[in-house]
Design a protein around this motif. Structure first.
Motif, PDB file in Angstrom:
ATOM      1  N   LEU A 218      -5.287   3.341  -5.938  1.00  0.00           N
ATOM      2  CA  LEU A 218      -5.308   3.384  -7.396  1.00  0.00           C
ATOM      3  C   LEU A 218      -5.588   4.815  -7.843  1.00  0.00           C
ATOM      4  O   LEU A 218      -6.470   5.477  -7.308  1.00  0.00           O
ATOM      5  CB  LEU A 218      -6.385   2.455  -7.954  1.00  0.00           C
ATOM      6  CG  LEU A 218      -6.429   2.354  -9.474  1.00  0.00           C
ATOM      7  CD1 LEU A 218      -5.221   1.589  -9.987  1.00  0.00           C
ATOM      8  CD2 LEU A 218      -7.697   1.678  -9.922  1.00  0.00           C
ATOM      9  N   THR A 219      -4.813   5.294  -8.804  1.00  0.00           N
ATOM     10  CA  THR A 219      -4.987   6.664  -9.285  1.00  0.00           C
ATOM     11  C   THR A 219      -5.249   6.666 -10.781  1.00  0.00           C
ATOM     12  O   THR A 219      -5.040   5.663 -11.465  1.00  0.00           O
ATOM     13  CB  THR A 219      -3.726   7.505  -9.009  1.00  0.00           C
ATOM     14  OG1 THR A 219      -2.626   6.941  -9.761  1.00  0.00           O
ATOM     15  CG2 THR A 219      -3.380   7.536  -7.530  1.00  0.00           C
ATOM     16  N   GLN A 220      -5.660   7.807 -11.270  1.00  0.00           N
ATOM     17  CA  GLN A 220      -5.859   7.959 -12.709  1.00  0.00           C
ATOM     18  C   GLN A 220      -4.528   7.831 -13.439  1.00  0.00           C
ATOM     19  O   GLN A 220      -4.478   7.332 -14.562  1.00  0.00           O
ATOM     20  CB  GLN A 220      -6.528   9.292 -13.005  1.00  0.00           C
ATOM     21  CG  GLN A 220      -7.943   9.342 -12.471  1.00  0.00           C
ATOM     22  CD  GLN A 220      -8.713  10.557 -12.929  1.00  0.00           C
ATOM     23  OE1 GLN A 220      -8.348  11.215 -13.901  1.00  0.00           O
ATOM     24  NE2 GLN A 220      -9.799  10.862 -12.242  1.00  0.00           N
ATOM     25  N   GLU A 221      -3.451   8.235 -12.804  1.00  0.00           N
ATOM     26  CA  GLU A 221      -2.125   8.101 -13.408  1.00  0.00           C
ATOM     27  C   GLU A 221      -1.743   6.627 -13.576  1.00  0.00           C
ATOM     28  O   GLU A 221      -1.091   6.253 -14.542  1.00  0.00           O
ATOM     29  CB  GLU A 221      -1.076   8.835 -12.567  1.00  0.00           C
ATOM     30  CG  GLU A 221      -1.182  10.346 -12.611  1.00  0.00           C
ATOM     31  CD  GLU A 221      -2.358  10.913 -11.816  1.00  0.00           C
ATOM     32  OE1 GLU A 221      -2.869  10.223 -10.895  1.00  0.00           O
ATOM     33  OE2 GLU A 221      -2.782  12.031 -12.140  1.00  0.00           O
ATOM     34  N   THR A 222      -2.168   5.791 -12.621  1.00  0.00           N
ATOM     35  CA  THR A 222      -1.923   4.351 -12.734  1.00  0.00           C
ATOM     36  C   THR A 222      -2.639   3.807 -13.970  1.00  0.00           C
ATOM     37  O   THR A 222      -2.069   3.018 -14.733  1.00  0.00           O
ATOM     38  CB  THR A 222      -2.421   3.610 -11.479  1.00  0.00           C
ATOM     39  OG1 THR A 222      -1.838   4.200 -10.324  1.00  0.00           O
ATOM     40  CG2 THR A 222      -2.070   2.141 -11.532  1.00  0.00           C
TER      41      THR A 222
ATOM     42  N   LEU B 205     -14.171  -2.055 -17.433  1.00  0.00           N
ATOM     43  CA  LEU B 205     -14.372  -3.065 -16.396  1.00  0.00           C
ATOM     44  C   LEU B 205     -13.831  -2.569 -15.055  1.00  0.00           C
ATOM     45  O   LEU B 205     -14.496  -2.690 -14.025  1.00  0.00           O
ATOM     46  CB  LEU B 205     -13.710  -4.386 -16.779  1.00  0.00           C
ATOM     47  CG  LEU B 205     -13.786  -5.489 -15.710  1.00  0.00           C
ATOM     48  CD1 LEU B 205     -15.235  -5.893 -15.444  1.00  0.00           C
ATOM     49  CD2 LEU B 205     -12.954  -6.682 -16.119  1.00  0.00           C
ATOM     50  N   VAL B 206     -12.638  -1.999 -15.064  1.00  0.00           N
ATOM     51  CA  VAL B 206     -12.043  -1.489 -13.820  1.00  0.00           C
ATOM     52  C   VAL B 206     -12.923  -0.384 -13.242  1.00  0.00           C
ATOM     53  O   VAL B 206     -13.207  -0.358 -12.036  1.00  0.00           O
ATOM     54  CB  VAL B 206     -10.603  -0.987 -14.059  1.00  0.00           C
ATOM     55  CG1 VAL B 206     -10.040  -0.349 -12.794  1.00  0.00           C
ATOM     56  CG2 VAL B 206      -9.711  -2.136 -14.520  1.00  0.00           C
ATOM     57  N   LYS B 207     -13.395   0.501 -14.098  1.00  0.00           N
ATOM     58  CA  LYS B 207     -14.271   1.573 -13.629  1.00  0.00           C
ATOM     59  C   LYS B 207     -15.581   1.012 -13.063  1.00  0.00           C
ATOM     60  O   LYS B 207     -16.092   1.506 -12.061  1.00  0.00           O
ATOM     61  CB  LYS B 207     -14.563   2.560 -14.763  1.00  0.00           C
ATOM     62  CG  LYS B 207     -13.372   3.426 -15.125  1.00  0.00           C
ATOM     63  CD  LYS B 207     -13.690   4.386 -16.237  1.00  0.00           C
ATOM     64  CE  LYS B 207     -14.690   5.423 -15.786  1.00  0.00           C
ATOM     65  NZ  LYS B 207     -14.892   6.490 -16.763  1.00  0.00           N
ATOM     66  N   SER B 208     -16.105  -0.042 -13.667  1.00  0.00           N
ATOM     67  CA  SER B 208     -17.340  -0.663 -13.176  1.00  0.00           C
ATOM     68  C   SER B 208     -17.143  -1.261 -11.787  1.00  0.00           C
ATOM     69  O   SER B 208     -18.014  -1.143 -10.921  1.00  0.00           O
ATOM     70  CB  SER B 208     -17.812  -1.757 -14.129  1.00  0.00           C
ATOM     71  OG  SER B 208     -18.175  -1.223 -15.358  1.00  0.00           O
TER      72      SER B 208
ATOM     73  N   GLU C 154     -14.332   6.960  -1.485  1.00  0.00           N
ATOM     74  CA  GLU C 154     -14.541   7.734  -2.702  1.00  0.00           C
ATOM     75  C   GLU C 154     -13.967   6.963  -3.874  1.00  0.00           C
ATOM     76  O   GLU C 154     -13.136   6.085  -3.698  1.00  0.00           O
ATOM     77  CB  GLU C 154     -13.928   9.125  -2.610  1.00  0.00           C
ATOM     78  CG  GLU C 154     -12.430   9.136  -2.402  1.00  0.00           C
ATOM     79  CD  GLU C 154     -11.904  10.546  -2.249  1.00  0.00           C
ATOM     80  OE1 GLU C 154     -11.108  10.950  -3.105  1.00  0.00           O
ATOM     81  OE2 GLU C 154     -12.294  11.211  -1.280  1.00  0.00           O
ATOM     82  N   ASN C 155     -14.416   7.300  -5.052  1.00  0.00           N
ATOM     83  CA  ASN C 155     -13.987   6.603  -6.252  1.00  0.00           C
ATOM     84  C   ASN C 155     -12.898   7.434  -6.928  1.00  0.00           C
ATOM     85  O   ASN C 155     -13.190   8.432  -7.567  1.00  0.00           O
ATOM     86  CB  ASN C 155     -15.175   6.397  -7.197  1.00  0.00           C
ATOM     87  CG  ASN C 155     -14.827   5.570  -8.400  1.00  0.00           C
ATOM     88  OD1 ASN C 155     -13.666   5.347  -8.695  1.00  0.00           O
ATOM     89  ND2 ASN C 155     -15.841   5.117  -9.103  1.00  0.00           N
ATOM     90  N   PRO C 156     -11.623   7.026  -6.794  1.00  0.00           N
ATOM     91  CA  PRO C 156     -10.532   7.826  -7.336  1.00  0.00           C
ATOM     92  C   PRO C 156     -10.476   7.868  -8.862  1.00  0.00           C
ATOM     93  O   PRO C 156      -9.818   8.729  -9.434  1.00  0.00           O
ATOM     94  CB  PRO C 156      -9.279   7.164  -6.760  1.00  0.00           C
ATOM     95  CG  PRO C 156      -9.681   5.758  -6.490  1.00  0.00           C
ATOM     96  CD  PRO C 156     -11.143   5.808  -6.151  1.00  0.00           C
TER      97      PRO C 156
ATOM     98  N   TYR D 143     -12.279   9.307 -14.733  1.00  0.00           N
ATOM     99  CA  TYR D 143     -11.258   8.930 -15.704  1.00  0.00           C
ATOM    100  C   TYR D 143     -11.884   8.773 -17.085  1.00  0.00           C
ATOM    101  O   TYR D 143     -12.870   8.070 -17.263  1.00  0.00           O
ATOM    102  CB  TYR D 143     -10.576   7.617 -15.314  1.00  0.00           C
ATOM    103  CG  TYR D 143      -9.423   7.261 -16.212  1.00  0.00           C
ATOM    104  CD1 TYR D 143      -8.203   7.896 -16.080  1.00  0.00           C
ATOM    105  CD2 TYR D 143      -9.551   6.320 -17.214  1.00  0.00           C
ATOM    106  CE1 TYR D 143      -7.140   7.593 -16.899  1.00  0.00           C
ATOM    107  CE2 TYR D 143      -8.500   5.996 -18.046  1.00  0.00           C
ATOM    108  CZ  TYR D 143      -7.296   6.641 -17.881  1.00  0.00           C
ATOM    109  OH  TYR D 143      -6.240   6.342 -18.711  1.00  0.00           O
ATOM    110  N   ALA D 144     -11.326   9.468 -18.030  1.00  0.00           N
ATOM    111  CA  ALA D 144     -11.803   9.378 -19.417  1.00  0.00           C
ATOM    112  C   ALA D 144     -10.600   9.488 -20.337  1.00  0.00           C
ATOM    113  O   ALA D 144      -9.633  10.178 -20.041  1.00  0.00           O
ATOM    114  CB  ALA D 144     -12.797  10.496 -19.709  1.00  0.00           C
TER     115      ALA D 144
END
Length: 134
Positions: free
Chosen positions: A62-66, A97-100, A113-115, A119-120
């Motif tokens: 999973l990426t920030q672009e996703t 929620l996804v970030k949590s 690691e947390n990809p 993300y903001a």
């Protein structure tokens, strides 16, 4: 211990978890303390996420672009239920929620690691939140 195995040349197996497995671990650990409505909302938000992102995808892919693509779809594609796009504050709740889930997985060492940790979503200067009548 670990040092001896490494000296002897044994391979350390790394387990790759899927997005669905992260969610199951998160829900098992956290969901027991939630109120019924909170749990229902989390399940509904996660379902929206997994309609876009395949739950069988490895979590580390999973990426920030996703998340950008998913966020754009939520803000531009009308839902079947209401025929309107999702409100920005609701999109923010979904992303949170996804970030949590990923933050939990990182703390539990389910992912290396947390990809999406950084993300903001930055709103433009002219962004005005919608007035919600009381």
């Amino acid at each position: 211990g670990v040092a001896e195995r490494l000296r002897q040349g044994e391979q350390v197996k790394t387990v790759r978890y899927t997005i669905a497995e992260l969610w199951k671990a998160y829900l098992t650990a956290k969901g027991v303390n939630w109120r019924p409505k909170t749990k229902l909302l989390a399940l509904q938000r996660w379902k929206v996420f997994t309609t876009t992102v395949n739950p069988l995808t490895f979590a580390d892919l999973l990426t920030q672009e996703t998340l950008d693509t998913w966020r754009e779809a939520l803000l531009t594609v009308p839902t079947k239920k209401t025929g309107a796009v999702m409100a920005r504050n609701q999109v923010a709740h979904h992303i949170q929620l996804v970030k949590s889930v990923y933050r939990f997985a990182r703390k539990r060492k389910l992912i290396r690691e947390n990809p999406i940790a950084d993300y903001a979503v930055r709103e433009g200067r002219d962004y005005q939140p919608l007035e919600v009548p009381e």
